[in-house]
Design a protein around this motif. Structure first.
Motif, PDB file in Angstrom:
ATOM      1  N   LYS A 179     -20.855   6.027  -8.309  1.00 17.62           N
ATOM      2  CA  LYS A 179     -21.773   5.753  -7.213  1.00 17.62           C
ATOM      3  C   LYS A 179     -22.352   7.069  -6.708  1.00 17.62           C
ATOM      4  CE  LYS A 179     -19.605   1.473  -5.619  1.00 17.62           C
ATOM      5  NZ  LYS A 179     -19.040   0.750  -4.458  1.00 17.62           N
ATOM      6  N   LEU A 180     -23.568   6.996  -6.204  1.00 17.67           N
ATOM      7  CA  LEU A 180     -24.245   8.175  -5.692  1.00 17.67           C
ATOM      8  C   LEU A 180     -23.554   8.657  -4.419  1.00 17.67           C
ATOM      9  CD1 LEU A 180     -26.557  10.198  -5.512  1.00 17.67           C
ATOM     10  CD2 LEU A 180     -27.983   8.398  -4.524  1.00 17.67           C
ATOM     11  N   THR A 181     -23.127   9.929  -4.418  1.00 21.45           N
ATOM     12  CA  THR A 181     -22.454  10.499  -3.255  1.00 21.45           C
ATOM     13  C   THR A 181     -23.157  11.730  -2.699  1.00 21.45           C
ATOM     14  OG1 THR A 181     -21.019  11.825  -4.695  1.00 21.45           O
ATOM     15  CG2 THR A 181     -20.187   9.671  -3.986  1.00 21.45           C
ATOM     16  N   ARG A 182     -23.998  12.397  -3.520  1.00 24.08           N
ATOM     17  CA  ARG A 182     -24.579  13.651  -3.054  1.00 24.08           C
ATOM     18  C   ARG A 182     -25.919  13.917  -3.728  1.00 24.08           C
ATOM     19  NH1 ARG A 182     -22.038  19.666  -4.013  1.00 24.08           N
ATOM     20  NH2 ARG A 182     -22.366  19.007  -6.174  1.00 24.08           N
ATOM     21  N   ILE A 183     -26.838  14.466  -2.948  1.00 26.09           N
ATOM     22  CA  ILE A 183     -28.126  14.929  -3.462  1.00 26.09           C
ATOM     23  C   ILE A 183     -28.028  16.424  -3.727  1.00 26.09           C
ATOM     24  CG2 ILE A 183     -30.544  15.338  -2.846  1.00 26.09           C
ATOM     25  CD1 ILE A 183     -30.366  12.768  -1.146  1.00 26.09           C
ATOM     26  N   VAL A 184     -28.626  16.870  -4.823  1.00 20.00           N
ATOM     27  CA  VAL A 184     -28.606  18.285  -5.180  1.00 20.00           C
ATOM     28  C   VAL A 184     -30.040  18.779  -5.386  1.00 20.00           C
ATOM     29  CG1 VAL A 184     -27.900  19.981  -6.912  1.00 20.00           C
ATOM     30  CG2 VAL A 184     -26.321  18.162  -6.238  1.00 20.00           C
ATOM     31  N   PHE A 185     -30.312  19.975  -4.874  1.00 20.78           N
ATOM     32  CA  PHE A 185     -31.589  20.654  -5.088  1.00 20.78           C
ATOM     33  C   PHE A 185     -31.288  22.015  -5.691  1.00 20.78           C
ATOM     34  CE2 PHE A 185     -34.711  23.790  -3.796  1.00 20.78           C
ATOM     35  CZ  PHE A 185     -35.935  23.172  -4.011  1.00 20.78           C
ATOM     36  N   LEU A 245     -21.781  21.077 -10.242  1.00 21.17           N
ATOM     37  CA  LEU A 245     -22.181  19.680 -10.157  1.00 21.17           C
ATOM     38  C   LEU A 245     -21.106  18.772 -10.758  1.00 21.17           C
ATOM     39  CD1 LEU A 245     -24.792  21.089  -9.423  1.00 21.17           C
ATOM     40  CD2 LEU A 245     -26.035  19.524 -10.898  1.00 21.17           C
ATOM     41  N   GLY A 246     -21.100  17.523 -10.323  1.00 20.37           N
ATOM     42  CA  GLY A 246     -20.105  16.583 -10.827  1.00 20.37           C
ATOM     43  C   GLY A 246     -20.611  15.153 -10.787  1.00 20.37           C
ATOM     44  N   LEU A 247     -19.738  14.221 -11.147  1.00 20.10           N
ATOM     45  CA  LEU A 247     -20.086  12.805 -11.121  1.00 20.10           C
ATOM     46  C   LEU A 247     -20.437  12.382  -9.698  1.00 20.10           C
ATOM     47  CD1 LEU A 247     -17.318  11.337 -13.466  1.00 20.10           C
ATOM     48  CD2 LEU A 247     -19.724  11.745 -14.020  1.00 20.10           C
ATOM     49  N   GLY A 248     -21.462  11.588  -9.572  1.00 20.94           N
ATOM     50  CA  GLY A 248     -21.921  11.149  -8.264  1.00 20.94           C
ATOM     51  C   GLY A 248     -23.052  11.988  -7.704  1.00 20.94           C
ATOM     52  N   ASP A 249     -23.407  13.072  -8.411  1.00 22.49           N
ATOM     53  CA  ASP A 249     -24.514  13.919  -7.966  1.00 22.49           C
ATOM     54  C   ASP A 249     -25.837  13.432  -8.535  1.00 22.49           C
ATOM     55  OD1 ASP A 249     -22.927  15.601  -6.470  1.00 22.49           O
ATOM     56  OD2 ASP A 249     -22.715  17.103  -8.059  1.00 22.49           O
ATOM     57  N   LEU A 250     -26.896  13.569  -7.747  1.00 19.05           N
ATOM     58  CA  LEU A 250     -28.255  13.243  -8.171  1.00 19.05           C
ATOM     59  C   LEU A 250     -29.134  14.458  -7.917  1.00 19.05           C
ATOM     60  CD1 LEU A 250     -30.606  11.293  -8.965  1.00 19.05           C
ATOM     61  CD2 LEU A 250     -30.747  10.693  -6.529  1.00 19.05           C
ATOM     62  N   LEU A 251     -29.760  14.961  -8.965  1.00 19.48           N
ATOM     63  CA  LEU A 251     -30.686  16.085  -8.823  1.00 19.48           C
ATOM     64  C   LEU A 251     -32.066  15.570  -8.430  1.00 19.48           C
ATOM     65  CD1 LEU A 251     -31.197  19.188  -9.230  1.00 19.48           C
ATOM     66  CD2 LEU A 251     -32.010  18.583 -11.524  1.00 19.48           C
ATOM     67  N   ILE A 252     -32.628  16.154  -7.378  1.00 23.84           N
ATOM     68  CA  ILE A 252     -33.984  15.813  -6.946  1.00 23.84           C
ATOM     69  C   ILE A 252     -34.862  17.056  -7.066  1.00 23.84           C
ATOM     70  CG2 ILE A 252     -35.404  15.207  -4.952  1.00 23.84           C
ATOM     71  CD1 ILE A 252     -33.334  13.243  -4.103  1.00 23.84           C
ATOM     72  N   VAL A 253     -36.010  16.896  -7.732  1.00 31.83           N
ATOM     73  CA  VAL A 253     -36.957  18.001  -7.933  1.00 31.83           C
ATOM     74  C   VAL A 253     -38.305  17.566  -7.349  1.00 31.83           C
ATOM     75  CG1 VAL A 253     -37.899  19.646  -9.591  1.00 31.83           C
ATOM     76  CG2 VAL A 253     -35.739  18.482 -10.099  1.00 31.83           C
ATOM     77  N   PRO A 254     -38.564  17.889  -6.078  1.00 26.45           N
ATOM     78  CA  PRO A 254     -39.753  17.361  -5.392  1.00 26.45           C
ATOM     79  C   PRO A 254     -40.971  18.281  -5.408  1.00 26.45           C
ATOM     80  CG  PRO A 254     -38.282  18.345  -3.796  1.00 26.45           C
ATOM     81  CD  PRO A 254     -37.667  18.593  -5.158  1.00 26.45           C
ATOM     82  N   SER A 255     -41.074  19.170  -6.386  1.00 24.94           N
ATOM     83  CA  SER A 255     -42.113  20.207  -6.399  1.00 24.94           C
ATOM     84  C   SER A 255     -43.522  19.638  -6.248  1.00 24.94           C
ATOM     85  CB  SER A 255     -42.044  20.997  -7.707  1.00 24.94           C
ATOM     86  OG  SER A 255     -40.769  21.557  -7.908  1.00 24.94           O
ATOM     87  N   GLU A 256     -44.368  20.398  -5.541  1.00 24.46           N
ATOM     88  CA  GLU A 256     -45.785  20.038  -5.426  1.00 24.46           C
ATOM     89  C   GLU A 256     -46.513  20.347  -6.723  1.00 24.46           C
ATOM     90  OE1 GLU A 256     -49.709  21.074  -2.648  1.00 24.46           O
ATOM     91  OE2 GLU A 256     -47.796  22.091  -2.304  1.00 24.46           O
TER      92      GLU A 256
END
Length: 343
Positions: A179-185, A245-256
């Protein structure tokens, strides 16, 4: 073989620097005489350099006299080492190349579609000097043109993929669908990268986050996160963020906007679930539509949709393999060697 001097911003700091460190090593291994000149002071990179290194130790934001001292030292290094060809990797090396007092053949590498974004007039002047010096232009991606004229580069020389020891287990390798537990940038904290979106996404999703990176916006972002009592860890620049990083992490890349998008490419190698901004610079990767988000609410909606099915945001192996195949150090080294033999 001709003597090649590669000029970079620093030993560490981003994908462009590390990729050029790898290219330096690969060319050295193939018998090319190579010297690397990092302009700014930095900690050593994860890549152990096999070539000669001449650090100029300029201090970031150290003032005009600090920069002039580094330019003087640069001219001395060039005079002493006597390269046949200089490779200027990013904006600051372009400035140093423009102010070189000796006549040398130079190649400049275009990494992004909006260089010199905070100093457009100054950037035009620097590139005007480089044009007078008849610099040859190459780019790290076929979607890039050379600013400001919009001309096509003489060659496309892709960035190599950094060796990454950490790989997340795939859906076929484990019975668990975390399950998703953390956002990573991961990235520089600059307007181009839109890190402020992470704070908005955290507020609307209720998730924790960790931000790996440094830059002009760091203090403002930290103050905003503290003001709203958000559970966000600012880890600063980390040489190997993937190992954190580990299980439950989601990488978000919001670049313009982006250049090569190396963070996305490395994420594909790691097999981490990923959401990216729906921009042309990322659409060229051909990821599934579910991995693209148009705005903050789109990111939040996608997070809510896949909270309990995080593996669905891991890009399929066949897509990943097609993207990574051209990024091996051997393939990139072949391209550089072919270019240098013809330049």
């Amino acid at each position: 073989m001709r003597r090649i001097m590669i000029v970079t911003n620093s030993l560490t700091g981003g994908g462009a620097e590390r990729s050029m460190n790898l290219v330096s090593n690969e060319l050295t291994k193939r018998g090319w005489p190579v010297a690397l000149v990092p302009i700014n002071f930095s900690e050593p990179d994860l890549v152990d350099l096999a070539c000669e290194v001449f650090p100029l130790n300029r201090q970031w934001r150290g003032g005009i006299f600090n920069t002039l001292s580094a330019i003087k030292k640069f001219n001395q290094v060039v005079h002493s080492w006597k390269p046949d060809l200089l490779v200027l990797n990013c904006d600051l090396p372009e400035l140093f190349g423009a102010l070189l007092l000796s006549n040398r053949r130079m190649v400049a590498v275009e990494h992004i579609n909006r260089p010199w974004i905070t100093r457009l007039t100054f950037g035009r002047m620097v590139r005007g000097f480089l044009r007078i010096r008849r610099v040859t232009w190459v780019a790290v991606s076929s979607h890039l043109t050379i600013w400001p004229e919009g001309i096509s580069p003489n060659a496309i020389l892709l960035n190599s993929l950094t060796p990454i020891s950490v790989t997340m287990p795939t859906k076929n390798q484990t019975d668990k669908n975390p399950k998703l537990t953390r956002i990573v940038f991961i990235g520089r904290l600059t307007p181009q990268k839109r890190p402020e979106w992470i704070l908005e996404i955290v507020s609307k999703s209720g998730l924790n986050a960790e931000i790996f990176g440094d830059g002009l916006l760091k203090n403002a972002l930290q103050s905003q996160a503290a003001e709203h009592k958000q559970n966000i860890i600012f880890s600063g620049f980390v040489r190997d963020p993937w190992s954190h990083l580990g299980l439950g992490d989601l990488l978000i890349v919001p670049s313009e906007w982006e250049g090569d998008g190396l963070v996305v490419i490395e994420a594909l190698k790691v097999n981490i679930p990923i959401l990216v901004a729906d921009i042309p610079d990322f659409r060229r990767f051909g990821l599934p539509d579910k991995n693209y988000c148009k705005n903050i609410d789109d990111f939040v909606g996608r997070i809510n949709q896949y909270r309990d099915d995080l593996y669905s945001l891991v890009v399929a192996e066949e897509i990943t393999d097609s993207i990574l195949a051209s990024r091996s150090l051997e393939v990139v080294g072949d391209a550089w060697e072919k270019f240098l033999n013809s330049a």
